[in-house]
Motif scaffolding. Structure first.
Motif, PDB file in Angstrom:
ATOM      1  N   VAL A   6       0.831  -1.203   0.000  1.00  0.00           N
ATOM      2  CA  VAL A   6       0.000   0.000   0.000  1.00  0.00           C
ATOM      3  C   VAL A   6       0.866   1.253   0.000  1.00  0.00           C
ATOM      4  N   TYR A  47       3.358   5.251  -2.868  1.00  0.00           N
ATOM      5  CA  TYR A  47       2.006   4.764  -2.637  1.00  0.00           C
ATOM      6  C   TYR A  47       1.518   3.952  -3.827  1.00  0.00           C
ATOM      7  N   VAL A 101      -4.391   4.121  -3.642  1.00  0.00           N
ATOM      8  CA  VAL A 101      -4.535   4.910  -2.417  1.00  0.00           C
ATOM      9  C   VAL A 101      -3.892   6.291  -2.526  1.00  0.00           C
ATOM     10  N   ARG A 129      -5.112   9.686  -0.949  1.00  0.00           N
ATOM     11  CA  ARG A 129      -6.041   9.428   0.158  1.00  0.00           C
ATOM     12  C   ARG A 129      -5.311   8.954   1.421  1.00  0.00           C
ATOM     13  N   PHE A 130      -4.217   8.234   1.245  1.00  0.00           N
ATOM     14  CA  PHE A 130      -3.456   7.694   2.368  1.00  0.00           C
ATOM     15  C   PHE A 130      -2.142   8.450   2.509  1.00  0.00           C
ATOM     16  N   MET A 150      -5.470   7.194   6.801  1.00  0.00           N
ATOM     17  CA  MET A 150      -6.323   6.783   5.691  1.00  0.00           C
ATOM     18  C   MET A 150      -7.564   7.651   5.677  1.00  0.00           C
ATOM     19  N   LEU A 162     -12.083   6.783   2.918  1.00  0.00           N
ATOM     20  CA  LEU A 162     -12.040   5.330   2.776  1.00  0.00           C
ATOM     21  C   LEU A 162     -13.182   4.812   1.921  1.00  0.00           C
ATOM     22  N   ASP A 179     -11.221  -0.711   0.272  1.00  0.00           N
ATOM     23  CA  ASP A 179     -10.077  -0.638   1.186  1.00  0.00           C
ATOM     24  C   ASP A 179     -10.191  -1.661   2.317  1.00  0.00           C
TER      25      ASP A 179
END
Length: 116
Positions: free
Chosen positions: A48, A60, A64, A67-68, A83, A86, A90
């Motif tokens: 991830v 990344y 993701v 977003r992460f 995170m 979501l 996920d």
């Protein structure tokens, strides 16, 4: 004794946020590359996010990106995965991984479930 202990997982609605933590002990955490992997039911484990030992480089998965956020605090020997936004896809068990030359350690995993 080497330990990696993840925490912060749980059930969250789509669009929500969670922050995973990975507390390390028993090895020189600041020397290790840190990764977060996840594994959904019936699927292979996937990488991830990763962060270099000094935090200077982060990478990344496309799924993701944006977003992460992966981060680490070497003084606390702890890594994090923030995170946001979501999505149901996920949903998985998330694992912390630390790697340095031939040494590699895994946590026990923490369940993240995204569902309304």
């Amino acid at each position: 004794q080497v330990q990696l202990v993840e925490s912060g997982g749980g059930l969250v609605q789509p669009g929500g946020s969670l922050r995973l933590s990975c507390a390390a002990s028993g090895f020189a955490f600041s020397m290790y590359l840190m990764n977060w992997y996840r594994q959904a039911p019936g699927k292979e484990r996937e990488l991830v996010a990763s962060i270099t030992n000094n935090g200077g480089t982060r990478n990344y998965a496309d799924s993701v990106q944006g977003r992460f956020t992966i981060s680490r605090d070497n003084a606390k020997k702890t890594g994090y995965l923030q995170m946001n936004n979501l999505k149901p896809e996920d949903t998985a068990v998330y694992y912390c991984n630390n790697r340095w030359i031939q040494y590699e350690y895994w946590g026990q995993g923490t369940q993240v479930t995204v569902s309304s």
